[in-house]
Write a protein that holds these residues in place. Structure first.
Motif, PDB file in Angstrom:
ATOM      1  N   ALA A  71      77.005 -22.494  51.412  1.00  0.00           N
ATOM      2  CA  ALA A  71      75.590 -22.131  51.250  1.00  0.00           C
ATOM      3  C   ALA A  71      74.934 -21.845  52.602  1.00  0.00           C
ATOM      4  N   SER A  72      75.427 -22.477  53.650  1.00  0.00           N
ATOM      5  CA  SER A  72      74.844 -22.245  54.981  1.00  0.00           C
ATOM      6  C   SER A  72      75.337 -20.940  55.591  1.00  0.00           C
ATOM      7  N   GLY A  73      76.383 -20.359  54.987  1.00  0.00           N
ATOM      8  CA  GLY A  73      76.831 -19.048  55.466  1.00  0.00           C
ATOM      9  C   GLY A  73      78.229 -19.018  56.059  1.00  0.00           C
ATOM     10  N   ILE A  74      79.004 -20.087  55.876  1.00  0.00           N
ATOM     11  CA  ILE A  74      80.390 -20.045  56.367  1.00  0.00           C
ATOM     12  C   ILE A  74      81.223 -19.198  55.406  1.00  0.00           C
ATOM     13  N   ASP A  75      82.004 -18.294  55.970  1.00  0.00           N
ATOM     14  CA  ASP A  75      82.800 -17.373  55.165  1.00  0.00           C
ATOM     15  C   ASP A  75      84.240 -17.903  55.051  1.00  0.00           C
ATOM     16  N   PRO A  76      84.614 -18.400  53.869  1.00  0.00           N
ATOM     17  CA  PRO A  76      85.943 -19.034  53.737  1.00  0.00           C
ATOM     18  C   PRO A  76      87.086 -18.023  53.655  1.00  0.00           C
ATOM     19  N   ARG A  77      86.764 -16.736  53.589  1.00  0.00           N
ATOM     20  CA  ARG A  77      87.851 -15.751  53.599  1.00  0.00           C
ATOM     21  C   ARG A  77      88.227 -15.392  55.024  1.00  0.00           C
ATOM     22  N   LYS A  78      87.201 -15.200  55.857  1.00  0.00           N
ATOM     23  CA  LYS A  78      87.492 -14.859  57.260  1.00  0.00           C
ATOM     24  C   LYS A  78      87.961 -16.078  58.038  1.00  0.00           C
ATOM     25  N   HIS A  79      87.488 -17.254  57.628  1.00  0.00           N
ATOM     26  CA  HIS A  79      87.815 -18.484  58.346  1.00  0.00           C
ATOM     27  C   HIS A  79      88.518 -19.427  57.357  1.00  0.00           C
ATOM     28  N   LYS A 296      52.383 -30.684  62.181  1.00  0.00           N
ATOM     29  CA  LYS A 296      53.243 -31.121  61.065  1.00  0.00           C
ATOM     30  C   LYS A 296      53.273 -30.110  59.907  1.00  0.00           C
ATOM     31  N   PRO A 297      52.117 -29.559  59.482  1.00  0.00           N
ATOM     32  CA  PRO A 297      52.204 -28.565  58.399  1.00  0.00           C
ATOM     33  C   PRO A 297      53.017 -27.325  58.813  1.00  0.00           C
ATOM     34  N   ALA A 298      52.910 -26.932  60.092  1.00  0.00           N
ATOM     35  CA  ALA A 298      53.692 -25.767  60.543  1.00  0.00           C
ATOM     36  C   ALA A 298      55.187 -26.102  60.481  1.00  0.00           C
ATOM     37  N   LEU A 299      55.517 -27.332  60.881  1.00  0.00           N
ATOM     38  CA  LEU A 299      56.919 -27.762  60.846  1.00  0.00           C
ATOM     39  C   LEU A 299      57.415 -27.842  59.400  1.00  0.00           C
ATOM     40  N   ALA A 300      56.557 -28.382  58.526  1.00  0.00           N
ATOM     41  CA  ALA A 300      56.964 -28.502  57.110  1.00  0.00           C
ATOM     42  C   ALA A 300      57.207 -27.110  56.516  1.00  0.00           C
ATOM     43  N   ASP A 301      56.332 -26.155  56.811  1.00  0.00           N
ATOM     44  CA  ASP A 301      56.528 -24.790  56.276  1.00  0.00           C
ATOM     45  C   ASP A 301      57.845 -24.202  56.772  1.00  0.00           C
ATOM     46  N   LEU A 302      58.109 -24.391  58.066  1.00  0.00           N
ATOM     47  CA  LEU A 302      59.338 -23.834  58.639  1.00  0.00           C
ATOM     48  C   LEU A 302      60.565 -24.492  58.006  1.00  0.00           C
ATOM     49  N   ALA A 303      60.504 -25.824  57.852  1.00  0.00           N
ATOM     50  CA  ALA A 303      61.654 -26.540  57.283  1.00  0.00           C
ATOM     51  C   ALA A 303      61.913 -26.071  55.852  1.00  0.00           C
ATOM     52  N   VAL A 304      60.846 -25.916  55.083  1.00  0.00           N
ATOM     53  CA  VAL A 304      61.018 -25.466  53.689  1.00  0.00           C
ATOM     54  C   VAL A 304      61.578 -24.043  53.666  1.00  0.00           C
ATOM     55  N   GLU A 305      61.034 -23.196  54.533  1.00  0.00           N
ATOM     56  CA  GLU A 305      61.496 -21.797  54.573  1.00  0.00           C
ATOM     57  C   GLU A 305      63.000 -21.722  54.882  1.00  0.00           C
ATOM     58  N   LYS A 306      63.457 -22.572  55.802  1.00  0.00           N
ATOM     59  CA  LYS A 306      64.867 -22.502  56.215  1.00  0.00           C
ATOM     60  C   LYS A 306      65.800 -23.274  55.294  1.00  0.00           C
ATOM     61  N   ALA A 308      65.117 -24.641  51.932  1.00  0.00           N
ATOM     62  CA  ALA A 308      65.090 -24.492  50.468  1.00  0.00           C
ATOM     63  C   ALA A 308      66.135 -23.480  49.971  1.00  0.00           C
ATOM     64  N   PRO A 309      66.309 -22.339  50.650  1.00  0.00           N
ATOM     65  CA  PRO A 309      67.335 -21.396  50.158  1.00  0.00           C
ATOM     66  C   PRO A 309      68.744 -21.995  50.204  1.00  0.00           C
ATOM     67  N   ILE A 310      69.000 -22.873  51.193  1.00  0.00           N
ATOM     68  CA  ILE A 310      70.340 -23.489  51.280  1.00  0.00           C
ATOM     69  C   ILE A 310      70.534 -24.449  50.104  1.00  0.00           C
ATOM     70  N   ALA A 311      69.480 -25.228  49.814  1.00  0.00           N
ATOM     71  CA  ALA A 311      69.576 -26.173  48.693  1.00  0.00           C
ATOM     72  C   ALA A 311      69.801 -25.417  47.378  1.00  0.00           C
ATOM     73  N   ASP A 312      69.081 -24.309  47.190  1.00  0.00           N
ATOM     74  CA  ASP A 312      69.253 -23.518  45.954  1.00  0.00           C
ATOM     75  C   ASP A 312      70.687 -23.002  45.856  1.00  0.00           C
ATOM     76  N   GLU A 313      71.169 -22.473  46.966  1.00  0.00           N
ATOM     77  CA  GLU A 313      72.515 -21.899  46.978  1.00  0.00           C
ATOM     78  C   GLU A 313      73.576 -22.996  46.747  1.00  0.00           C
ATOM     79  N   MET A 314      73.316 -24.175  47.333  1.00  0.00           N
ATOM     80  CA  MET A 314      74.260 -25.288  47.112  1.00  0.00           C
ATOM     81  C   MET A 314      74.350 -25.631  45.636  1.00  0.00           C
ATOM     82  N   ARG A 315      73.199 -25.681  44.980  1.00  0.00           N
ATOM     83  CA  ARG A 315      73.186 -26.006  43.542  1.00  0.00           C
ATOM     84  C   ARG A 315      73.959 -24.954  42.747  1.00  0.00           C
ATOM     85  N   ARG A 316      73.750 -23.692  43.126  1.00  0.00           N
ATOM     86  CA  ARG A 316      74.437 -22.601  42.417  1.00  0.00           C
ATOM     87  C   ARG A 316      75.961 -22.740  42.605  1.00  0.00           C
ATOM     88  N   ILE A 317      76.366 -22.996  43.832  1.00  0.00           N
ATOM     89  CA  ILE A 317      77.804 -23.095  44.129  1.00  0.00           C
ATOM     90  C   ILE A 317      78.419 -24.312  43.438  1.00  0.00           C
TER      91      ILE A 317
END
Ligand code: TYM
Length: 355
Positions: A71-79, A296-306, A308-317
């Motif tokens: 989910a973080s972007g490691i490619d298991p075919r190339k590596h 803190k709100p700026a940090l929270a927004d950045l953390a969610v932006e970066k 949340a997509p990984i968590a979603d992708e992890m669930r899918r995988i």
């Protein structure tokens, strides 16, 4: 004589939830390094037995770390992505390293002292020998670079010591068999069978601290879930944890010196820098003079932006365990072939009979 081929290796234990420290200190680096290097990333299931032999859910934890890699972007075919126990050569080389390394070296490891606690006599032998297996993980591929967080630095120094002692103890055999490779260590050129591996540690997020106590590292084993951001936390939980993170009453400074003796402030700035792929200095240039109520709100927004997509992708995988298992099986076969090449030479160097 040739030089060692550059190869990246690292491992993550399948124990508990992955947190922001694992992600920023290690996995994010794994992803970046795969652009220009051959990489092997391993879920070190045998290591996790040193802390807890009986796991209800070791298989699922192993799959979850694999899902986080993908989910973080490691490619298991190339590596190569696989779980350690599939490649028995790790344990074989670890045994040989147990005979190379000295008990005194192991006794000095701060992680052993921390994990064994006061009752050292009662710690498992595996916990004491843990760094020997870690050296085997790396050196069974003769890996040259190992990205890790700061807490693994001492283990990697020990890996270098083991490689060096093996190279010295068997230098004649290595030369006779023509298996020596030239390498630069500092200003010197030395020859050996195993490379003197370089740790890849650094950047603003090499040591992420607990959100509740800036003197303790963020850790899977901290009883307080508020101390860490898990990779699987949802947006609300991430925001809540950052809002509750311990800070001091002062505004952020505009320069790095101003963070001295302010571990909680420095940690949040480091997290921001790690997520934004910038430096702490750059973060302070942007936020210097502002209160935590704004940062803190700026940090929270950045953390969610970066994150949340990984968590979603992890669930899918994770929903497709057959796919995850196939990735590990295929990676295990490719890793096993490489590890066996090294072990054939090691057995020859030592003088073990083989076909
Ligand atoms: P493990 O599973 O504890 O952690 C995985 C990776 O996450 C890093 N890390 C952190 N980085 C920054 N801040 C933190 N608070 C933080 N907490 C954890 C760790 O440094 C690590 O890179 N012994 C290793 C696993 C291992 C290994 C190996 C690593 C086994 N064999 C061979 C490299 C090469 C460990 O327990 O990591």
């Amino acid at each position: 004589m040739s030089a060692f081929k550059e190869l990246v290796f690292s491992g993550v234990q399948p124990t508990g939830n992955l947190h922001l420290g694992n992600y920023l200190g290690a996995i994010k680096k794994f992803v970046a390094l795969q652009e220009n290097n051959d990489c092997i990333y391993c879920v070190v299931d045998l290591h996790s037995l040193t802390a807890q032999l009986v796991h209800e859910d070791l298989k699922d934890q192993t799959r979850a770390i694999t899902a986080a890699f993908l989910a973080s972007g490691i490619d298991p075919r190339k590596h190569i992505v696989f779980n350690q126990s599939r490649v028995m050569q790790h344990a074989e080389l670890a045994w040989i390293f147990n005979c190379v390394a000295r008990i005194g070296w192991m006794n000095r490891m701060t992680q052993f002292k921390d994990k064994a606690g006061k009752d050292r006599e009662n710690a498992s032998l595996g916990l004491l020998a843990y760094p020997s297996l870690m050296a085997a993980d790396i050196l069974v591929y003769r890996a040259t670079h190992v990205p890790v967080g700061e807490d693994q630095k001492q283990h990697l120094e020990l890996t270098r010591d083991i490689a060096q002692k093996f190279n010295n103890d068997f230098s004649d055999r290595i030369r006779e068999l023509g298996l020596g490779v030239a390498m630069n260590v500092g200003d010197e050129t030395v020859h050996g069978f195993f490379p003197i591996t370089e740790p890849v540690i650094g950047g603003p997020a090499a040591r992420i601290m607990s959100l509740r106590d800036g003197s303790k590292k963020m850790s899977k084993s901290d009883p307080s879930d508020l101390s860490r951001i898990n990779l699987t936390d949802d947006a609300d939980t991430i925001s809540k944890k950052i809002k509750k993170a311990k800070t001091d009453p002062d505004a952020l400074p505009s320069e790095l010196d101003g963070l001295a003796k302010r571990p909680e402030a420095e940690n949040l700035v480091g997290i921001y820098a790690g997520l934004a792929e910038t430096s702490k200095e750059a973060v302070l240039r942007e936020f210097g003079g502002q209160q935590f109520s704004a940062f803190k709100p700026a940090l929270a927004d950045l953390a969610v932006e970066k994150l949340a997509p990984i968590a979603d992708e992890m669930r899918r995988i994770m929903a497709d365990t057959t796919h995850v298992d196939n990735v590990l099986k295929d990676g295990g076969q490719r890793a096993g072939a490489l590890a066996e090449q090294t072990m054939r030479s090691v057995r020859d160097i030592i003088g073990l009979l083989q076909d």
